[in-house]
Design an enzyme around this catalytic site. Structure first.
Site, mmCIF file in Angstrom:
data_model
loop_
_atom_site.group_PDB
_atom_site.id
_atom_site.type_symbol
_atom_site.label_atom_id
_atom_site.label_comp_id
_atom_site.label_asym_id
_atom_site.label_seq_id
_atom_site.Cartn_x
_atom_site.Cartn_y
_atom_site.Cartn_z
ATOM 1 N N HIS A 32 0.785 -1.190 0.000
ATOM 2 C CA HIS A 32 -0.124 0.100 0.090
ATOM 3 C C HIS A 32 1.057 1.310 -0.022
ATOM 4 O O HIS A 32 1.938 1.450 1.048
ATOM 5 C CB HIS A 32 -0.792 -0.086 1.150
ATOM 6 C CG HIS A 32 -1.792 1.008 1.258
ATOM 7 N ND1 HIS A 32 -3.083 0.976 0.669
ATOM 8 C CD2 HIS A 32 -1.922 2.145 2.116
ATOM 9 C CE1 HIS A 32 -3.897 2.018 0.819
ATOM 10 N NE2 HIS A 32 -3.187 3.010 1.823
ATOM 11 N N MET A 68 -4.023 10.694 -1.714
ATOM 12 C CA MET A 68 -4.698 11.399 -0.775
ATOM 13 C C MET A 68 -4.245 13.005 -1.074
ATOM 14 O O MET A 68 -3.334 13.806 -0.708
ATOM 15 C CB MET A 68 -4.369 11.250 0.655
ATOM 16 C CG MET A 68 -4.904 10.045 1.086
ATOM 17 S SD MET A 68 -4.196 9.472 2.841
ATOM 18 C CE MET A 68 -2.822 8.516 1.964
ATOM 19 N N GLY A 142 -4.005 10.976 6.712
ATOM 20 C CA GLY A 142 -3.127 12.002 6.893
ATOM 21 C C GLY A 142 -1.777 11.541 7.522
ATOM 22 O O GLY A 142 -0.695 11.740 7.242
ATOM 23 N N PHE A 143 -2.029 10.470 8.539
ATOM 24 C CA PHE A 143 -1.062 9.930 9.420
ATOM 25 C C PHE A 143 -1.391 8.416 9.563
ATOM 26 O O PHE A 143 -2.543 8.143 9.745
ATOM 27 C CB PHE A 143 -1.122 10.856 10.572
ATOM 28 C CG PHE A 143 -0.716 12.242 10.307
ATOM 29 C CD1 PHE A 143 0.578 12.662 10.231
ATOM 30 C CD2 PHE A 143 -1.924 13.153 10.071
ATOM 31 C CE1 PHE A 143 0.635 14.180 10.033
ATOM 32 C CE2 PHE A 143 -1.699 14.530 9.891
ATOM 33 C CZ PHE A 143 -0.349 15.052 9.918
ATOM 34 N N GLY A 144 -0.167 7.801 9.933
ATOM 35 C CA GLY A 144 -0.175 6.399 10.274
ATOM 36 C C GLY A 144 -0.346 6.397 11.692
ATOM 37 O O GLY A 144 -0.040 7.508 12.480
ATOM 38 N N GLY A 145 -0.523 5.430 12.465
ATOM 39 C CA GLY A 145 -0.349 5.237 13.821
ATOM 40 C C GLY A 145 -1.724 5.792 14.512
ATOM 41 O O GLY A 145 -1.682 6.004 15.872
ATOM 42 N N GLY A 176 -6.570 2.233 8.344
ATOM 43 C CA GLY A 176 -6.316 2.919 9.549
ATOM 44 C C GLY A 176 -6.561 2.209 10.646
ATOM 45 O O GLY A 176 -7.684 1.538 11.062
ATOM 46 N N GLY A 177 -5.573 2.069 11.647
ATOM 47 C CA GLY A 177 -5.727 1.463 12.950
ATOM 48 C C GLY A 177 -5.908 0.051 13.027
ATOM 49 O O GLY A 177 -6.640 -0.254 13.860
ATOM 50 N N GLY A 197 -0.156 -0.384 8.621
ATOM 51 C CA GLY A 197 0.861 0.089 8.489
ATOM 52 C C GLY A 197 1.941 -0.241 9.889
ATOM 53 O O GLY A 197 2.653 -0.883 9.869
ATOM 54 N N SER A 198 1.608 0.564 10.957
ATOM 55 C CA SER A 198 2.465 0.530 12.041
ATOM 56 C C SER A 198 2.150 -0.981 12.804
ATOM 57 O O SER A 198 3.259 -1.358 13.297
ATOM 58 C CB SER A 198 1.795 1.572 13.135
ATOM 59 O OG SER A 198 0.619 1.664 13.036
#
Ligand code: DX5
Ligand code: ZN
Length: 216
Positions: A32, A68, A142-145, A176-177, A197-198
């Site tokens: 991804h 995005m 916008g953000f990982g984690g 996400g999450g 991701g994380s």
């Protein structure tokens, strides 16, 4: 079996090829690729030259590009040429999503539509026959984690139900999450692809974590 698309946003960019090779396999070939422009989302990530290098070094991976960005239509062709296999854009960023989805398909890629957590899922229903996948955001992009938003499971279930009602093939991806607990809820609701991701790159053994998520 569910597919896992590791989000390379959480990889170590100083050893990106090595990190990617830990998490994709012939059975689970997706990576991804999160593109952020600092306008559609308040963050910047990476873009075309990075995708070109990765797809040259690892042509066997399947590149799942998540745009995005504003004006995604301006860049669809360039991402296809750079090696994208799937191109997903945000419904909030495009005035004519049908035309762009058709263009992406003519470029030989799967076409995906994504939506922010606050965007009505029903608004996508008339477009389902024009696309290959919906990417349900389970965090604000916008953000990982970030923490998983629990309402995402209801949105996945609504999409699954509507795709069945329309008798149209549709992949449902969630982003996400995602961890073992939230991922299991998404699979139960009807998700086909889990972006992580994380959870993957933060694991002691990323390869094993992908396997765990695949078996949820
Ligand atoms: C967020 C991105 C995600 C992100 C997910 O805007 O679209 O793909 O990398 O990261 P995690 O799995 O850490 O929530
Ligand atoms: Zn993403």
């Amino acid at each position: 079996m569910v597919q896992v698309a590791p989000s390379i946003l959480s990889a170590n960019f100083a050893r990106l090829e090595e990190d990617c090779k830990k998490v994709y396999s012939p059975d689970n070939p997706m990576l991804h690729f999160d593109v952020m422009d600092g306008v559609f989302v308040p963050n910047l990530s990476f873009g075309l030259p990075v995708l070109q290098s990765l797809s040259k070094a690892m042509p066997e991976a399947v590149y799942d590009v998540h745009l995005m960005i504003v004006q995604p239509g301006k860049y669809a062709e360039a991402f296809a040429e750079a090696g994208a296999d799937m191109i997903t854009f945000h419904v909030e960023a495009e005035r004519d999503p049908t035309a762009l989805a058709r263009k992406i398909r003519t470029l030989g890629c799967k076409a995906g539509l994504s939506l922010r957590p606050g965007t009505s899922v029903e608004g996508l229903f008339p477009l389902l026959c024009e696309i290959d996948l919906v990417l349900v955001m389970s965090v604000e992009p916008g953000f990982g984690g970030q923490a998983f938003r629990p309402e995402a499971t209801g949105r996945i279930a609504a999409l699954r139900g509507e795709a069945e009602r329309q008798n149209t093939p549709l992949l449902i991806e969630v982003d996400g999450g995602i961890n073992e607990e939230t991922g299991a809820r998404c699979v139960q609701a009807g998700a086909d692809i889990l972006v992580a991701g994380s959870t993957v790159f933060g694991a002691e053994n990323p390869k094993k974590m992908v396997e765990k998520l695949r078996n949820l």
